[in-house]
Scaffold this active site. Structure first.
Site, short mmCIF file in Angstrom:
data_model
loop_
_atom_site.label_atom_id
_atom_site.label_comp_id
_atom_site.label_asym_id
_atom_site.label_seq_id
_atom_site.Cartn_x
_atom_site.Cartn_y
_atom_site.Cartn_z
N LYS A 9 0.85 -1.20 0.00
CA LYS A 9 0.00 0.00 0.00
C LYS A 9 0.87 1.24 0.00
O LYS A 9 2.03 1.22 0.44
CB LYS A 9 -0.95 0.01 1.20
CG LYS A 9 -0.31 0.16 2.58
CD LYS A 9 -0.05 1.59 3.02
CE LYS A 9 0.71 1.65 4.34
NZ LYS A 9 1.22 3.00 4.66
N VAL A 94 11.00 -4.54 3.74
CA VAL A 94 10.65 -4.64 5.16
C VAL A 94 10.89 -3.30 5.85
O VAL A 94 11.81 -2.56 5.50
CB VAL A 94 11.51 -5.74 5.83
CG1 VAL A 94 11.24 -5.83 7.32
CG2 VAL A 94 11.23 -7.08 5.16
N SER A 95 10.04 -2.98 6.84
CA SER A 95 10.14 -1.71 7.61
C SER A 95 10.27 -0.52 6.67
O SER A 95 11.15 0.32 6.80
CB SER A 95 11.35 -1.75 8.56
OG SER A 95 11.23 -2.79 9.47
N ALA A 96 9.33 -0.46 5.72
CA ALA A 96 9.45 0.49 4.61
C ALA A 96 8.33 1.51 4.54
O ALA A 96 8.38 2.43 3.74
CB ALA A 96 9.52 -0.28 3.29
N LEU A 98 5.26 0.49 3.70
CA LEU A 98 4.41 -0.04 2.62
C LEU A 98 3.46 -1.13 3.12
O LEU A 98 2.80 -1.79 2.31
CB LEU A 98 5.29 -0.59 1.49
CG LEU A 98 6.24 0.42 0.84
CD1 LEU A 98 7.16 -0.28 -0.15
CD2 LEU A 98 5.46 1.53 0.15
N GLY A 101 4.08 -6.28 6.19
CA GLY A 101 3.67 -7.23 7.23
C GLY A 101 2.16 -7.31 7.37
O GLY A 101 1.59 -8.40 7.50
N SER A 102 1.50 -6.16 7.31
CA SER A 102 0.03 -6.12 7.40
C SER A 102 -0.61 -6.79 6.19
O SER A 102 -1.63 -7.48 6.31
CB SER A 102 -0.46 -4.67 7.51
OG SER A 102 -0.01 -4.08 8.71
N ALA A 103 -0.02 -6.58 5.01
CA ALA A 103 -0.53 -7.21 3.79
C ALA A 103 -0.43 -8.73 3.90
O ALA A 103 -1.36 -9.46 3.51
CB ALA A 103 0.23 -6.71 2.58
N ASP A 135 -3.27 -1.41 10.00
CA ASP A 135 -3.36 -1.40 8.53
C ASP A 135 -4.02 -2.66 7.97
O ASP A 135 -4.33 -2.73 6.78
CB ASP A 135 -1.97 -1.27 7.90
CG ASP A 135 -1.43 0.16 7.94
OD1 ASP A 135 -2.25 1.10 8.01
OD2 ASP A 135 -0.20 0.33 7.88
#
Length: 282
Positions: A9, A94-96, A98, A101-103, A135
């Protein structure tokens, strides 16, 4: 075996309105998806274990992984007697900022719903997902939306006009909770949520680009000035609009012409290891 894709996202807008009694911030943000995807595969197990298989050793495969926690929550909620093996092919950085992790967590809830023939609605899955990540409800639906509350209240909006997206992640990771702790609600920062809402309503690309705004951006930039340099580089290279997504550090630029998008991609490719040329989905 069941397959699910988990698109990244981006935020068109992100605002924080006030601090809630539960410790979270009341947020107001407009988000959409892009065609940069993690791919997940789900297999039933004979035992009751949850096993997450992932190639990258910097991504946890235990309870620190949101997909693992989503599976745990789903199995408890529906009192399942079998475990699951989740294989994740990661493309989203990762940790971006975007929501990778939630996706993955949202894809896990959708995937297990199909794997075990539960028949839960997307609304039920979104409510379940909201227990472990703000998210995740948005990622359950993967549609352009205005998200409010902690992120769990969702109003679907029109898809954005067609455009290329150049995503560039500087070589650093940012913790969202650390950035949210630094928000000063007394300090004025204009977030153009209404303008963005209207731009999507009217499918007005230029207005959409003008509305891009994120209250967290100046906070992340104060700690990592390269974010601002990257954004300015995109704008100088011809981006119609550019913004840091989420709490960062990923910056994206929008372009309607492919030649324009490739020019921006080439301009930022030298300063970041992770640069992607993708399309808006919404």
């Amino acid at each position: 075996m069941i397959y699910e894709t988990a698109p990244a996202k981006i935020n068109f807008t992100l605002d924080t309105l006030f601090k809630r009694n539960d410790g979270y911030h009341e947020i107001e943000m407009i988000m959409t998806t892009v065609d940069l995807n993690d791919r997940l595969t789900f297999h039933k197990r004979k035992d009751r274990k949850i096993v997450v298989e992932i190639e990258h050793n910097y991504v946890p495969s235990n309870h620190k992984n949101l997909a693992y926690r989503a599976a745990q929550l789903f199995i408890e909620q529906y009192q399942l007697k079998q475990g699951v093996t989740i294989s994740i092919d990661k493309e989203i950085p990762v940790s971006a900022g975007l929501a990778g992790g939630s996706a993955d967590a949202a894809a896990t809830l959708r995937g297990l719903n199909r794997l075990f023939n539960i028949g839960a609605s997307l609304e039920e899955l979104a409510l379940l997902g909201s227990k472990i990540g703000t998210d995740i409800p948005f990622c359950i639906y993967n549609k352009t939306a205005l998200c409010t509350g902690k992120g769990e209240k969702i109003e679907f909006l029109n898809k954005p006009p067609s455009a290329w997206v150049i995503l560039a992640k500087p070589n650093l990771g940012i913790s969202s909770p650390d950035i949210f702790k630094l928000i000063n609600l007394d300090k004025r920062y204009d977030v153009h949520t209404k303008m963005c809402y209207e731009a999507l309503e009217n499918r007005d690309y230029q207005q959409l680009c003008q509305s891009l705004s994120n209250r967290l951006e100046p906070i992340s930039v104060s700690k990592h000035p390269q974010i601002d340099k990257l954004k300015n580089n995109m704008l100088k290279s011809g981006a119609d609009g550019a913004l840091m997504s989420g709490s960062g550090p990923t910056v994206y630029g929008l372009a309607q012409k492919e030649s324009q998008a490739k020019n921006i991609y080439n301009a930022v490719n030298g300063c970041c290891n992770e640069v992607y040329l993708v399309r808006l989905l919404g």
